[in-house]
Design an enzyme around this catalytic site. Structure first.
Site, PDB file in Angstrom:
ATOM      1  N   MET A  30      53.140  43.030  46.762  1.00 55.45           N
ATOM      2  CA  MET A  30      54.247  42.370  47.611  1.00 55.45           C
ATOM      3  C   MET A  30      55.236  41.642  46.639  1.00 55.45           C
ATOM      4  O   MET A  30      55.787  40.608  46.713  1.00 55.45           O
ATOM      5  CB  MET A  30      53.308  41.213  48.275  1.00 55.45           C
ATOM      6  CG  MET A  30      52.357  41.785  49.245  1.00 55.45           C
ATOM      7  SD  MET A  30      51.816  40.543  50.767  1.00 55.45           S
ATOM      8  CE  MET A  30      51.215  39.359  49.557  1.00 55.45           C
ATOM      9  N   ASN A  32      57.088  39.996  43.095  1.00 52.01           N
ATOM     10  CA  ASN A  32      56.789  39.093  42.163  1.00 52.01           C
ATOM     11  C   ASN A  32      55.690  39.735  40.911  1.00 52.01           C
ATOM     12  O   ASN A  32      54.804  38.975  40.877  1.00 52.01           O
ATOM     13  CB  ASN A  32      56.290  37.771  42.814  1.00 52.01           C
ATOM     14  CG  ASN A  32      56.369  36.640  41.830  1.00 52.01           C
ATOM     15  OD1 ASN A  32      55.157  35.857  41.804  1.00 52.01           O
ATOM     16  ND2 ASN A  32      57.295  36.332  41.157  1.00 52.01           N
ATOM     17  N   HIS A  37      50.373  44.206  37.759  1.00 51.00           N
ATOM     18  CA  HIS A  37      51.072  45.184  38.477  1.00 51.00           C
ATOM     19  C   HIS A  37      51.609  46.325  37.581  1.00 51.00           C
ATOM     20  O   HIS A  37      51.395  47.456  38.139  1.00 51.00           O
ATOM     21  CB  HIS A  37      52.330  44.579  39.306  1.00 51.00           C
ATOM     22  CG  HIS A  37      52.066  43.690  40.303  1.00 51.00           C
ATOM     23  ND1 HIS A  37      52.362  42.224  40.058  1.00 51.00           N
ATOM     24  CD2 HIS A  37      51.401  43.651  41.355  1.00 51.00           C
ATOM     25  CE1 HIS A  37      51.939  41.710  41.296  1.00 51.00           C
ATOM     26  NE2 HIS A  37      51.543  42.400  42.055  1.00 51.00           N
ATOM     27  N   GLY A 149      44.310  46.587  42.561  1.00 50.50           N
ATOM     28  CA  GLY A 149      43.873  45.704  41.411  1.00 50.50           C
ATOM     29  C   GLY A 149      42.295  44.939  41.896  1.00 50.50           C
ATOM     30  O   GLY A 149      42.099  45.042  42.983  1.00 50.50           O
ATOM     31  N   GLU A 150      41.352  45.163  40.775  1.00 48.14           N
ATOM     32  CA  GLU A 150      40.220  44.729  41.054  1.00 48.14           C
ATOM     33  C   GLU A 150      40.175  43.059  41.268  1.00 48.14           C
ATOM     34  O   GLU A 150      39.094  42.487  41.716  1.00 48.14           O
ATOM     35  CB  GLU A 150      39.185  45.141  40.110  1.00 48.14           C
ATOM     36  CG  GLU A 150      39.023  46.420  40.142  1.00 48.14           C
ATOM     37  CD  GLU A 150      37.783  47.051  39.158  1.00 48.14           C
ATOM     38  OE1 GLU A 150      37.519  46.288  38.281  1.00 48.14           O
ATOM     39  OE2 GLU A 150      37.700  48.227  39.225  1.00 48.14           O
ATOM     40  N   SER A 187      48.158  36.337  38.647  1.00 44.25           N
ATOM     41  CA  SER A 187      48.273  36.286  40.133  1.00 44.25           C
ATOM     42  C   SER A 187      49.777  35.887  40.169  1.00 44.25           C
ATOM     43  O   SER A 187      50.127  35.191  39.570  1.00 44.25           O
ATOM     44  CB  SER A 187      47.399  35.649  40.724  1.00 44.25           C
ATOM     45  OG  SER A 187      47.792  35.224  42.023  1.00 44.25           O
ATOM     46  N   SER A 188      50.446  36.594  41.388  1.00 43.34           N
ATOM     47  CA  SER A 188      51.634  35.913  41.699  1.00 43.34           C
ATOM     48  C   SER A 188      51.557  34.529  41.830  1.00 43.34           C
ATOM     49  O   SER A 188      52.431  33.684  41.864  1.00 43.34           O
ATOM     50  CB  SER A 188      52.299  36.754  42.893  1.00 43.34           C
ATOM     51  OG  SER A 188      52.232  38.117  42.488  1.00 43.34           O
TER      52      SER A 188
END
Ligand code: PAF
Length: 289
Positions: A30, A32, A37, A149-150, A187-188
């Site tokens: 998504m 960002n 990523h 991602g886990e 995390s974003s």
């Protein structure tokens, strides 16, 4: 890097590659983008000839009171980061391209049971949005492999189940969590944290690490471990959403006989919701107390 905005253009490009015998890997995002990523992209490059990253903030997976409007949109920086990795294709469609009839009028994919616990219990409908967009991306790209991602432990389990249930011809690869040096899972949503909240946030991972150590030391009173940890989180200033010790791949509470476990948790820091998880593999030599 080729930036594509329409389904038609993406499919034409990927068909040309497929006819030349090239394998395609999909990395749905998504945007960002952060190091987590980028690691997904690196893994994708090991598994295929062509890597397609998708960037789409999917309205269908956000609840009415969630952060859809303030979700960070950082297209320029995302492109720059992907170019440093020589990503082949970025697919960045507008909403109408994905949901031309509107989200409410679109066929949805729903995986039962495993979507109603943990994050699914606090975010009703969230996973229907995820499985719908992911199915669409699988169909649009016809990718051979997809990387997730886990950190989104339940999302990965739900997608694996969907692929199995619907016989979707794609391999799913889970990529281990990438953490900041202080332990906070990348995390974003970390960008929402104030300076003070950012200092507090790694304590969340610290609590999970502590439970892991207690289990390795032989503690099997999972319910007490969960309650103690939730109390500790509250004392520190978090608002726990859930914290459970689960069997690691069946999305069910662990029993005393399970040896492969995962501690899964979600907490609020102010209005920001953070999720994290930690795998625990008990050996036969672990002493039970
Ligand atoms: O994990 C995410 O970023 C999203 O849930 C995903 C898989 C890209 C679907 O919108």
């Amino acid at each position: 890097m080729l930036v594509v905005n329409t389904v038609k253009a993406l499919q034409e490009t990927l068909t040309a590659h497929r006819l030349k015998g090239k394998k395609t890997a999909l990395v749905p995002t998504m945007g960002n983008l952060h190091k987590g990523h980028l690691q997904l992209v690196k893994t994708a490059q090991k598994h295929a000839d062509i890597v397609v990253v998708t960037l789409f903030v999917n309205p269908m997976q956000f609840g009415a009171n969630e952060d859809l409007d303030r979700y960070p949109r950082t297209f320029r920086s995302d492109c720059d980061q992907l170019k440093t990795l020589d990503t082949d294709i970025l697919f960045a469609p507008v909403i109408d391209e994905i949901y031309p009839r509107g989200g409410d009028n679109t066929t949805q994919v729903r995986v039962p049971h495993v979507t109603t616990v943990l994050c699914g219990a606090s975010r009703p409908g969230h996973f229907d949005g995820v499985t719908t967009i992911v199915t669409k991306l699988f169909n649009i790209t016809r990718a051979d492999v997809a990387i997730f991602g886990e950190k989104d432990y339940q999302q990965l389990a739900v997608i694996r189940r969907m692929v199995d249930d619907l016989n979707i011809p794609i391999s799913i690869i889970g990529e281990p969590i990438i953490r900041e040096t202080d332990g906070l899972a990348m995390s974003s949503r970390n960008g929402y944290l104030s300076k003070e909240q950012r200092l507090l946030a790694p304590r969340f991972h610290g609590i999970l690490t502590h439970i892991k150590q207690r289990i390795i030391d032989g503690n099997r009173d999972f319910s007490k471990l969960e309650t103690t940890a939730k109390n500790q989180l509250c004392e520190l200033g978090f608002k726990p959403d859930y914290l459970h010790i689960y069997q690691h791949d069946e999305l069910r509470p662990a029993t005393i006989n399970d040896t492969k476990l995962v501690i899964v948790a979600a907490v609020f820091v102010g209005s920001t919701r953070l999720i994290d998880n930690l795998h625990v593999h008990c050996t036969e030599t672990t002493v039970l107390i």
